[in-house]
Design a protein around this motif. Structure first.
Motif, mmCIF file in Angstrom:
data_model
loop_
_atom_site.group_PDB
_atom_site.id
_atom_site.type_symbol
_atom_site.label_atom_id
_atom_site.label_comp_id
_atom_site.label_asym_id
_atom_site.label_seq_id
_atom_site.Cartn_x
_atom_site.Cartn_y
_atom_site.Cartn_z
ATOM 1 N N ASN A 92 35.426 38.997 48.193
ATOM 2 C CA ASN A 92 35.365 39.371 49.364
ATOM 3 C C ASN A 92 37.016 40.483 48.256
ATOM 4 O O ASN A 92 36.612 41.891 49.036
ATOM 5 C CB ASN A 92 36.987 38.686 50.488
ATOM 6 N N ILE A 93 37.455 40.084 47.306
ATOM 7 C CA ILE A 93 38.113 41.341 46.273
ATOM 8 C C ILE A 93 37.871 42.337 46.279
ATOM 9 O O ILE A 93 38.039 43.171 46.414
ATOM 10 C CB ILE A 93 39.959 40.471 46.042
ATOM 11 N N LEU A 94 36.158 41.863 45.268
ATOM 12 C CA LEU A 94 36.019 43.296 44.989
ATOM 13 C C LEU A 94 35.593 43.990 45.658
ATOM 14 O O LEU A 94 35.839 44.876 45.922
ATOM 15 C CB LEU A 94 34.520 42.703 43.827
ATOM 16 N N ALA A 95 34.345 43.665 47.034
ATOM 17 C CA ALA A 95 34.298 44.397 47.713
ATOM 18 C C ALA A 95 34.976 45.366 49.089
ATOM 19 O O ALA A 95 34.631 46.886 49.450
ATOM 20 C CB ALA A 95 33.735 43.201 48.731
ATOM 21 N N ASN A 96 36.459 44.911 48.709
ATOM 22 C CA ASN A 96 37.313 45.670 49.454
ATOM 23 C C ASN A 96 38.430 47.152 48.585
ATOM 24 O O ASN A 96 38.264 47.172 49.045
ATOM 25 C CB ASN A 96 38.585 44.619 50.577
ATOM 26 N N GLU A 97 38.134 46.207 46.842
ATOM 27 C CA GLU A 97 39.179 46.749 46.591
ATOM 28 C C GLU A 97 38.426 47.902 45.395
ATOM 29 O O GLU A 97 39.740 48.271 45.448
ATOM 30 C CB GLU A 97 40.582 45.780 45.914
ATOM 31 N N MET A 98 36.890 47.549 45.332
ATOM 32 C CA MET A 98 36.732 48.313 44.286
ATOM 33 C C MET A 98 36.697 49.877 44.783
ATOM 34 O O MET A 98 36.958 49.931 45.959
ATOM 35 C CB MET A 98 35.690 48.343 43.442
ATOM 36 N N GLU A 128 28.409 50.754 32.267
ATOM 37 C CA GLU A 128 28.356 49.307 31.786
ATOM 38 C C GLU A 128 30.938 49.376 31.541
ATOM 39 O O GLU A 128 31.453 48.042 32.590
ATOM 40 C CB GLU A 128 27.920 48.505 31.071
ATOM 41 N N HIS A 129 30.683 50.233 30.629
ATOM 42 C CA HIS A 129 32.239 49.810 30.318
ATOM 43 C C HIS A 129 33.155 50.958 31.635
ATOM 44 O O HIS A 129 34.172 49.779 31.559
ATOM 45 C CB HIS A 129 32.573 50.056 29.566
ATOM 46 N N GLN A 130 32.800 51.174 31.693
ATOM 47 C CA GLN A 130 33.889 52.092 33.052
ATOM 48 C C GLN A 130 33.757 51.381 34.316
ATOM 49 O O GLN A 130 34.558 51.111 34.781
ATOM 50 C CB GLN A 130 32.990 53.417 33.915
ATOM 51 N N LEU A 131 32.878 50.517 34.943
ATOM 52 C CA LEU A 131 32.596 49.561 35.685
ATOM 53 C C LEU A 131 33.578 48.605 35.538
ATOM 54 O O LEU A 131 34.142 47.793 36.341
ATOM 55 C CB LEU A 131 30.986 49.311 35.889
ATOM 56 N N LEU A 132 33.721 47.813 34.187
ATOM 57 C CA LEU A 132 33.828 46.474 33.792
ATOM 58 C C LEU A 132 35.359 46.803 33.538
ATOM 59 O O LEU A 132 36.334 45.899 34.697
ATOM 60 C CB LEU A 132 33.603 46.586 32.249
ATOM 61 N N GLY A 133 36.332 48.435 33.516
ATOM 62 C CA GLY A 133 37.477 48.504 33.993
ATOM 63 C C GLY A 133 37.716 49.277 34.988
ATOM 64 O O GLY A 133 38.721 48.438 35.324
ATOM 65 N N GLU A 134 37.099 49.097 36.345
ATOM 66 C CA GLU A 134 37.244 49.310 37.122
ATOM 67 C C GLU A 134 37.395 48.656 37.102
ATOM 68 O O GLU A 134 38.418 47.420 38.592
ATOM 69 C CB GLU A 134 36.382 50.044 38.120
ATOM 70 N N VAL A 135 36.679 47.345 37.952
ATOM 71 C CA VAL A 135 36.888 45.919 37.612
ATOM 72 C C VAL A 135 38.248 45.132 37.343
ATOM 73 O O VAL A 135 39.382 44.738 38.128
ATOM 74 C CB VAL A 135 35.577 44.785 37.526
ATOM 75 N N VAL A 143 41.371 46.234 39.409
ATOM 76 C CA VAL A 143 41.753 45.537 40.244
ATOM 77 C C VAL A 143 42.143 44.142 40.578
ATOM 78 O O VAL A 143 42.825 43.579 41.333
ATOM 79 C CB VAL A 143 40.398 46.042 41.169
ATOM 80 N N LEU A 144 41.289 43.081 39.174
ATOM 81 C CA LEU A 144 41.685 42.559 38.963
ATOM 82 C C LEU A 144 43.477 41.721 38.540
ATOM 83 O O LEU A 144 44.681 41.179 39.066
ATOM 84 C CB LEU A 144 41.298 41.000 38.261
ATOM 85 N N LEU A 145 44.442 43.112 38.096
ATOM 86 C CA LEU A 145 45.232 43.374 37.770
ATOM 87 C C LEU A 145 46.560 43.213 38.462
ATOM 88 O O LEU A 145 47.361 42.705 37.982
ATOM 89 C CB LEU A 145 45.358 44.039 36.152
ATOM 90 N N ARG A 146 46.321 43.625 39.844
ATOM 91 C CA ARG A 146 46.726 44.653 40.752
ATOM 92 C C ARG A 146 47.275 43.528 41.473
ATOM 93 O O ARG A 146 48.078 42.769 42.357
ATOM 94 C CB ARG A 146 46.054 45.019 41.887
ATOM 95 N N PHE A 147 46.517 41.990 41.079
ATOM 96 C CA PHE A 147 46.154 40.920 42.163
ATOM 97 C C PHE A 147 46.893 39.029 41.567
ATOM 98 O O PHE A 147 46.161 38.949 41.270
ATOM 99 C CB PHE A 147 45.396 40.304 43.171
ATOM 100 N N PRO A 148 47.994 39.228 40.955
ATOM 101 C CA PRO A 148 48.530 37.553 40.841
ATOM 102 C C PRO A 148 48.425 36.862 41.669
ATOM 103 O O PRO A 148 48.293 35.232 40.928
ATOM 104 C CB PRO A 148 49.748 37.456 39.790
ATOM 105 N N GLU A 149 48.095 36.975 42.432
ATOM 106 C CA GLU A 149 48.031 36.148 43.988
ATOM 107 C C GLU A 149 46.587 37.027 44.677
ATOM 108 O O GLU A 149 46.759 37.757 44.978
ATOM 109 C CB GLU A 149 48.958 35.619 44.544
#
Length: 206
Positions: free
Chosen positions: A11-17, A110-117, A120-126
């Motif tokens: 959910n978080i990836l589909a909505n925040e990527m 692949e590196h570009q995509l991994l960087g975008e992920v 996204v994940l660093l923005r959400f400590p929860e």
């Protein structure tokens, strides 16, 4: 519970990527939760979140019980239920990105995509509540997350050797979920009032 965690992360990836990868009408990116093997990633481009480790977070262990109050439907005989704290469990994922090897620049893709992920994940400590799924949402407790936790280099080498000796760039992502211990609840009557009896004491010689 692990399936609910997988769906929450999806959910978080589909909505925040960036919308280059996901849009309301078209999904340009597949998400897998399997071993990071090329033959298992059928549709590319793709992200794969491989749950490789599950263990208790001992630093967050607590001995403090909580007390919740309940009433019968008619409002009589209220009781309190004493519950142990949930066990905090670290669920660690290896996140890898996958593109078809149809062009020479697929590693850069692949590196570009991994960087975008990662961004996204660093923005959400929860994990935001609106992205939690199933039992994780029902718990009404925060679900913590940490990206880029270090791993021993030797462990990474052994991991990729077990996967066939083809290392890829990856993110190490850990989500800490609360797991309730439901079979240790203690129920006891709720004390609503106290009664004091006062007795007059005669004075000496009275």
């Amino acid at each position: 519970m692990f399936a609910d965690l997988d769906k929450s992360l999806k959910n978080i990836l589909a909505n925040e990527m960036p919308k280059d990868y996901f849009s309301p009408r078209n999904t340009l990116l597949s998400i897998y939760f399997c071993m990071p093997l090329d033959e298992d990633i059928k549709e590319k481009p793709a992200l794969n979140l491989f749950l490789y480790d599950v263990r208790e977070n001992l630093e967050l262990r607590s001995s403090k019980w909580s007390v919740e109050r309940y009433k019968n439907q008619d409002g009589t005989n209220p009781v309190s239920v004493k519950k142990p704290p949930p066990t905090m469990v670290d669920c660690s994922y290896f996140i890898t990105s996958w593109f078809a090897k149809t062009s020479d620049d697929f590693p850069q893709q692949e590196h570009q995509l991994l960087g975008e992920v990662m961004k996204v994940l660093l923005r959400f400590p929860e994990i935001p509540e609106q992205y939690l799924h199933g039992s994780l949402k029902e718990l009404d407790l925060p679900v913590r997350a940490a990206c880029l936790r270090p791993l021993p280099t030797q462990s990474l080498g052994e991991f990729w050797q077990a996967m066939g000796g083809k290392p890829k760039a990856m993110l190490n992502y850990t989500v800490t979920i609360p797991v309730p211990i439901e079979d240790r609840e203690v129920e006891f009557p709720l004390v609503l009032e106290s009664t004091f009896h006062l007795q007059q004491q005669n004075s000496p010689g009275g």
